[in-house]
Structures are given as C-alpha cells and as structure tokens.
Design a protein around this motif. Sequence first.
Motif, mmCIF file in Angstrom:
data_model
loop_
_atom_site.group_PDB
_atom_site.id
_atom_site.type_symbol
_atom_site.label_atom_id
_atom_site.label_comp_id
_atom_site.label_asym_id
_atom_site.label_seq_id
_atom_site.Cartn_x
_atom_site.Cartn_y
_atom_site.Cartn_z
ATOM 1 N N VAL A 90 -1.455 -8.699 2.771
ATOM 2 C CA VAL A 90 -2.028 -7.617 1.962
ATOM 3 C C VAL A 90 -1.779 -7.869 0.474
ATOM 4 O O VAL A 90 -2.684 -7.709 -0.368
ATOM 5 C CB VAL A 90 -1.443 -6.253 2.385
ATOM 6 C CG1 VAL A 90 -1.878 -5.156 1.415
ATOM 7 C CG2 VAL A 90 -1.883 -5.905 3.806
ATOM 8 N N GLU A 91 -0.567 -8.289 0.129
ATOM 9 C CA GLU A 91 -0.256 -8.567 -1.285
ATOM 10 C C GLU A 91 -1.081 -9.745 -1.803
ATOM 11 O O GLU A 91 -1.543 -9.741 -2.950
ATOM 12 C CB GLU A 91 1.244 -8.854 -1.450
ATOM 13 C CG GLU A 91 2.166 -7.714 -1.050
ATOM 14 C CD GLU A 91 1.922 -6.437 -1.840
ATOM 15 O OE1 GLU A 91 1.541 -6.534 -3.033
ATOM 16 O OE2 GLU A 91 2.105 -5.343 -1.267
ATOM 17 N N MET B 123 2.827 -0.215 11.488
ATOM 18 C CA MET B 123 1.366 -0.209 11.366
ATOM 19 C C MET B 123 0.925 0.785 10.289
ATOM 20 O O MET B 123 0.032 0.494 9.491
ATOM 21 C CB MET B 123 0.724 0.132 12.709
ATOM 22 C CG MET B 123 0.878 -0.948 13.769
ATOM 23 S SD MET B 123 0.189 -0.499 15.375
ATOM 24 C CE MET B 123 -1.558 -0.496 14.982
ATOM 25 N N LYS B 124 1.573 1.938 10.270
ATOM 26 C CA LYS B 124 1.248 2.935 9.237
ATOM 27 C C LYS B 124 1.635 2.421 7.861
ATOM 28 O O LYS B 124 0.900 2.625 6.865
ATOM 29 C CB LYS B 124 1.961 4.251 9.529
ATOM 30 C CG LYS B 124 1.636 5.363 8.526
ATOM 31 C CD LYS B 124 2.330 6.660 8.897
ATOM 32 C CE LYS B 124 1.895 7.780 7.959
ATOM 33 N NZ LYS B 124 2.136 7.493 6.532
ATOM 34 N N ILE C 138 -2.410 -0.993 2.253
ATOM 35 C CA ILE C 138 -3.820 -1.353 2.054
ATOM 36 C C ILE C 138 -4.514 -0.287 1.224
ATOM 37 O O ILE C 138 -5.229 -0.584 0.249
ATOM 38 C CB ILE C 138 -4.521 -1.523 3.425
ATOM 39 C CG1 ILE C 138 -3.989 -2.754 4.160
ATOM 40 C CG2 ILE C 138 -6.043 -1.621 3.247
ATOM 41 C CD1 ILE C 138 -4.427 -2.837 5.611
ATOM 42 N N ASP C 139 -4.305 0.968 1.591
ATOM 43 C CA ASP C 139 -4.962 2.077 0.892
ATOM 44 C C ASP C 139 -4.461 2.218 -0.543
ATOM 45 O O ASP C 139 -5.252 2.434 -1.477
ATOM 46 C CB ASP C 139 -4.742 3.377 1.657
ATOM 47 C CG ASP C 139 -5.415 3.376 3.027
ATOM 48 O OD1 ASP C 139 -6.358 2.583 3.221
ATOM 49 O OD2 ASP C 139 -4.989 4.155 3.894
ATOM 50 N N SER C 140 -3.145 2.080 -0.739
ATOM 51 C CA SER C 140 -2.583 2.279 -2.078
ATOM 52 C C SER C 140 -3.038 1.203 -3.054
ATOM 53 O O SER C 140 -3.111 1.449 -4.270
ATOM 54 C CB SER C 140 -1.057 2.314 -2.016
ATOM 55 O OG SER C 140 -0.523 1.033 -1.703
ATOM 56 N N VAL D 55 -9.532 -5.317 3.645
ATOM 57 C CA VAL D 55 -8.560 -5.602 4.704
ATOM 58 C C VAL D 55 -8.690 -4.533 5.788
ATOM 59 O O VAL D 55 -8.508 -3.345 5.517
ATOM 60 C CB VAL D 55 -7.118 -5.632 4.154
ATOM 61 C CG1 VAL D 55 -6.148 -6.011 5.265
ATOM 62 C CG2 VAL D 55 -6.995 -6.593 2.981
ATOM 63 N N LEU D 56 -9.002 -4.958 6.996
ATOM 64 C CA LEU D 56 -9.233 -4.031 8.100
ATOM 65 C C LEU D 56 -8.195 -4.231 9.199
ATOM 66 O O LEU D 56 -7.921 -5.367 9.606
ATOM 67 C CB LEU D 56 -10.621 -4.250 8.710
ATOM 68 C CG LEU D 56 -11.828 -4.168 7.777
ATOM 69 C CD1 LEU D 56 -13.107 -4.385 8.578
ATOM 70 C CD2 LEU D 56 -11.863 -2.839 7.048
ATOM 71 N N MET D 57 -7.631 -3.143 9.693
ATOM 72 C CA MET D 57 -6.750 -3.175 10.850
ATOM 73 C C MET D 57 -7.573 -2.802 12.077
ATOM 74 O O MET D 57 -8.054 -1.672 12.192
ATOM 75 C CB MET D 57 -5.573 -2.216 10.657
ATOM 76 C CG MET D 57 -4.676 -2.590 9.488
ATOM 77 S SD MET D 57 -3.176 -1.574 9.397
ATOM 78 C CE MET D 57 -2.263 -2.188 10.825
#
Length: 377
Positions: free
Chosen positions: A210-211, A236-237, A243-245, A252-254
């Motif tokens: 993610v980074e 997971m959360k 991702i959202d922040s 990026v999709l989980m």
Amino acid sequence: MKKILNIISDTNVGGAGRALLTYLKYMDRDEYEAAAVVPRGSLLTERIKALDIQVFEVDVAPDKSYDRASIKTLEKAIKEYKPDVVHTHGSLSGRIAARRCGCAVVYTRHSVFPVSKKISRGPGKLVNKLVNEHYSDRIIAVSPAAVDNLTEGGISEDRIDVVFNGVERLTPASDEAKQKLRAELGIEPGLFTAALLARVIDYKGQLDIVEAAKLLKDRGFDFKFLFAGTGDSAFMKEVQDRIDSLGLHANVLMLGFRKDVSNILSILDVQLNASYGTEATSLSLLEGFSLGVPAVASDYGGNPYVVEDGVNGLVFRTRDVKGLADALEKLMKDRALLASLGTNALAVYDKRFTAQVYAHNVETVYRKAMIVHGDIS
C-alpha cells in the motif's frame, strides 16, 4: 512396491497440505503406494480421498507438531498400514511413532522463520540436533533458506535434501473470462495490474505494498493492485483503512477469498510478494510462473531462490518500500523487459517447478531414506 505413509497435523489446507496433495496426485504409482494420516475433521480428508488414496482419520491433537498423547494413536495407524517410509509434515509425534515402529522416516520443513535462541546456541542447540537427527533418516527443506534454519538449529547439512515445491500448471483464462473479470474489477485495457495472493497478515507485506502504491501514485502512475485472500479481521481492517486514508481506493482493491485464482493470475502483468516472515517457496509465485506471470518479490527467506533478479522477475530488499516502488516503476516503463521476464518465468517453471519434477525429487529422498535405514541397497 514400496509403501509411503504421510502424516500431517494440519486441519486446514495450507502450504504443507497443498504440497502433500501435489505429491499424491503425481507420485509414481508403479513404484509406490501411499496413504495419509490426518486429524479427524481435517479439510484435507476429502481432497486426499478424491485422489484414490487411503486416509486414516484419527483422533490426535490438531495443528500441533508434538503431543505426547497422540503418539500411541499414530503408532496404531503405522502398524496397520505397515509402510516402508513414514513422511511427516509438521508432526514430531508422527516421527517418534514411526521410529518406534522401526520405519524409515522423512520429514519436511515447509517454512522459514527466525530461529529461537533456545535452539541456536548452547545445550538447546545440541538437544535440537539430537532429537531431529534421531527421529529422521532424511530431512526435506523446501528452500536453501529452510536449510539455513535447520543448520542454525544444529542439524547436520548432510542430513538435508533441498526439494523445491512444485505446482500443477494452471489453465489460462479465456479471453471472455478475462474481459469479464477486468470489467468486474474496473480494470481498463492496458492498465498495469499486479496482485498479492496470500493470507492477509502483517508479515505478508500488504501494508508495504500500500505504501509503495502511494509512492507510485504520487509519481503520476495509474495502476491496479489486488489483494486476494483473507486473514485476521483486525489487520484486514487496518489495511483497508490505510488504503482509504491514502486515497488509494481506486488503485488498491481487497478482494477477499477468491476461488478464481487462475483467472486472477491471467489478467496480471506481475505478481507481488512482499513477505518478511515464514516465506519458503511461495506456491502462488510458482502458479503465476506456470502462466508466464513474472514476480516482484522481497529478498526474504526462499524468494531469491525462486525469483532470479532480472530473469523471471525483480527482487527488492525486504521492507524497502521505495525499492518495491522502484521495481514496479521499472516494469511500468519497460514493457519489453516485462514481456521478457514473463517468457523466462514460464521457462523456469517448466525446468524447476512442475508437479512432476517435485514428485520425482521427493521420491529420490525416499530412496535415500530407505538406504540409510537399511531397507534397500
């Protein structure tokens, strides 16, 4: 015909279970007969039966390598089957039972992890050596990195055989299936797409990816990264929140648990592996290679023995987010290099990582074990 009894303590189908299933499917049935011992209720039971392999489902402590009370139960199964070789996967209890029954014993180290100081120095190292060498004739390490783990714990290198995992060749998705999946995930034609297929747990490196995605987005690149798998709900959360922040929800999709692994791999430009714990020989990377999908992987554990930098993928330093982003940027800019790595990935798979190669190499170890044990000359 020689009889092989596999003992596994797993209730779920993890890496060890998948390796066992691969062997049982591709074993040389002209030379060997096989059966398996599993804990009652294991998800492996029906999968093994589907291969026309006898299964002993027994009441032993599940998901534990050693349980004193389980030894007698395992002895009973061994005496009933009368194998020439007992091959254990995560079961010291099975090795003890096999030795008591006078069988040749093989065990496989399926993972790589930091070796405890309790067994890497002093009396603990000696005890670990004596126990493991007494209760095995040969030890299979699925990577040279696993060999390092074993020898750091005092085990003699000449007792160990490296047998890399192998996987079945996956069937590429049809053009129609790929188009449908891209539409489902919002992936436009030509968009650079990568994925990590792994449990969602901290040491698999989802947060590092993610980074790296944030760095790439800030550099002006468009892409889609996919995380396929489930894991610890709190982690997971944490990944989704990050991702959202960072404003990466479109990039990026989980995906959660997916059965369509072959389809996902078929739409990728590259497969990701950012592990910094337990990685020995990633089965997902091998499956990707079977479809000509190269990898960008950390240099942790067994990864560098599977991904050769510049040949079938690119390797970055473990936990080096910038290094990961740089490797991905290189492939985004150089599609000719990306295509070359993909061609090489398939060639490497054909040479080293097929299910047939894996089964043959395991059986070579069985013959060694029987020679050591004095069963054959």
